[in-house]
Enzyme design. Structure first.
Site, PDB file in Angstrom:
ATOM      1  CB  SER A 217       1.894   4.873  10.124  1.00 54.17           C
ATOM      2  OG  SER A 217       1.106   4.350   9.083  1.00 54.17           O
TER       3      SER A 217
HETATM    4  N1  SAH Z   1       2.030   3.245   4.714  1.00 56.09           N
HETATM    5  C1  SAH Z   1       1.607   4.648   4.624  1.00 56.09           C
HETATM    6  C2  SAH Z   1       0.409   4.972   5.489  1.00 56.09           C
HETATM    7  C3  SAH Z   1      -0.789   4.375   4.937  1.00 56.09           C
HETATM    8  S1  SAH Z   1      -2.345   5.118   5.324  1.00 56.09           S
HETATM    9  C4  SAH Z   1       2.758   5.570   4.901  1.00 56.09           C
HETATM   10  O1  SAH Z   1       3.869   5.107   5.186  1.00 56.09           O
HETATM   11  O2  SAH Z   1       2.562   6.788   4.787  1.00 56.09           O
HETATM   12  C5  SAH Z   1      -3.323   3.862   4.582  1.00 56.09           C
HETATM   13  C6  SAH Z   1      -3.375   3.888   3.081  1.00 56.09           C
HETATM   14  O3  SAH Z   1      -4.088   2.728   2.673  1.00 56.09           O
HETATM   15  C7  SAH Z   1      -4.105   5.076   2.497  1.00 56.09           C
HETATM   16  O4  SAH Z   1      -3.268   5.794   1.648  1.00 56.09           O
HETATM   17  C8  SAH Z   1      -5.281   4.440   1.735  1.00 56.09           C
HETATM   18  O5  SAH Z   1      -5.576   5.104   0.520  1.00 56.09           O
HETATM   19  C9  SAH Z   1      -4.771   3.050   1.477  1.00 56.09           C
HETATM   20  N2  SAH Z   1      -5.797   2.045   1.215  1.00 56.09           N
HETATM   21  C10 SAH Z   1      -6.962   1.834   1.859  1.00 56.09           C
HETATM   22  N3  SAH Z   1      -7.627   0.794   1.302  1.00 56.09           N
HETATM   23  C11 SAH Z   1      -6.855   0.342   0.272  1.00 56.09           C
HETATM   24  C12 SAH Z   1      -6.983  -0.700  -0.685  1.00 56.09           C
HETATM   25  N4  SAH Z   1      -8.054  -1.516  -0.736  1.00 56.09           N
HETATM   26  N5  SAH Z   1      -5.995  -0.872  -1.583  1.00 56.09           N
HETATM   27  C13 SAH Z   1      -4.902  -0.067  -1.584  1.00 56.09           C
HETATM   28  N6  SAH Z   1      -4.727   0.933  -0.695  1.00 56.09           N
HETATM   29  C14 SAH Z   1      -5.683   1.138   0.223  1.00 56.09           C
END
Ligand code: SAH
Length: 213
Positions: free
Chosen positions: A61
């Site tokens: 992000s």
């Molecule tokens: N917080 C992260 C950015 C997240 S991007 C950072 O600091 O880099 C969003 C993430 O959510 C992705 O890695 C994706 O795989 C995950 N995601 C999406 N749906 C999900 C679910 N149902 N359970 C767990 N993770 C999920």
């Protein structure tokens, strides 16, 4: 890539300009070098205020959004925090400096494996990384003082609302994945749930089930 004093100063200055003014949040973000979470092609953009691609087709992000979310979460030193969406691990590393314990869940094994290694190398010992579908939360560790979701759902997932302690706060983006979403803060009180809309954001979607990699 690691940052030098000048890059760090610019990074923190920009965060303040974007409205990240809480001193504990800034203190935690100062301790976590974003360059360690961005690899390959985009390394030299690590300190720019933009989301960047990471592996498994996901994104790390935008720093100012990470700052706004962290600030809104008002984490206390004794808190047990759940993060849904580990991604690169950057947000979890920041939370680890603010909370007693952080549980972070991602549906991509590759991402949880890489971030677990990184946390270990950074000496962040209060983070538990779990591979799974985080939309169901972590019933065995519930309830949580704070919950942060870093992928967008159409509505706040019911199991997560249920796993939030009374007095607890949850911050998450909601809305259609291909449109502008809203960052929402949910506070659980004895009278029920209270919703605040914070700002427009754009996140990858919250997807059901485990990923292939
Ligand atoms: N917080 C992260 C950015 C997240 S991007 C950072 O600091 O880099 C969003 C993430 O959510 C992705 O890695 C994706 O795989 C995950 N995601 C999406 N749906 C999900 C679910 N149902 N359970 C767990 N993770 C999920």
């Amino acid at each position: 890539m690691t940052w030098d004093a000048e890059q760090k100063m610019q990074f923190l200055f920009h965060l303040r300009q974007k409205g990240v003014t809480d001193s504990r949040t800034l203190g935690a973000m100062e301790k976590v070098d974003r360059g360690l979470f961005v690899k390959g092609h985009f390394e030299d953009r690590a300190y720019d205020d933009m989301p960047l691609p990471i592996s498994s087709g996901q994104t790390i992000s935008q720093p100012s959004v990470v700052g706004m979310m962290t600030q809104a979460l008002k984490v206390e030193p004794r808190d047990k925090v759940l993060e849904v969406g580990t991604g690169s691990g950057y947000q979890a590393a920041i939370l680890s400096h603010l909370a007693r314990r952080v549980y972070t869940v991602d549906r991509h094994r590759r991402l949880t494996r890489d971030s677990e290694k990184l946390f270990h190398s950074m000496g962040l010992n209060n983070i538990t990384v779990i591979t799974g579908d985080g939309s169901f939360g972590l019933p065995e560790q519930a309830p949580f003082d704070r919950i942060i979701v870093t992928a967008a759902a159409e509505d706040p997932p019911g199991p997560l609302l249920a796993q939030l302690k009374e007095g607890g706060i949850m911050v998450l983006p909601v809305g259609q994945s291909d449109a502008v979403q809203s960052l929402i803060k949910v506070t659980k009180t004895a009278q029920g749930l209270h919703y605040d809309e914070l700002c427009p954001v754009r996140f990858v979607p919250l997807i059901e089930g485990m990923a292939q990699d």
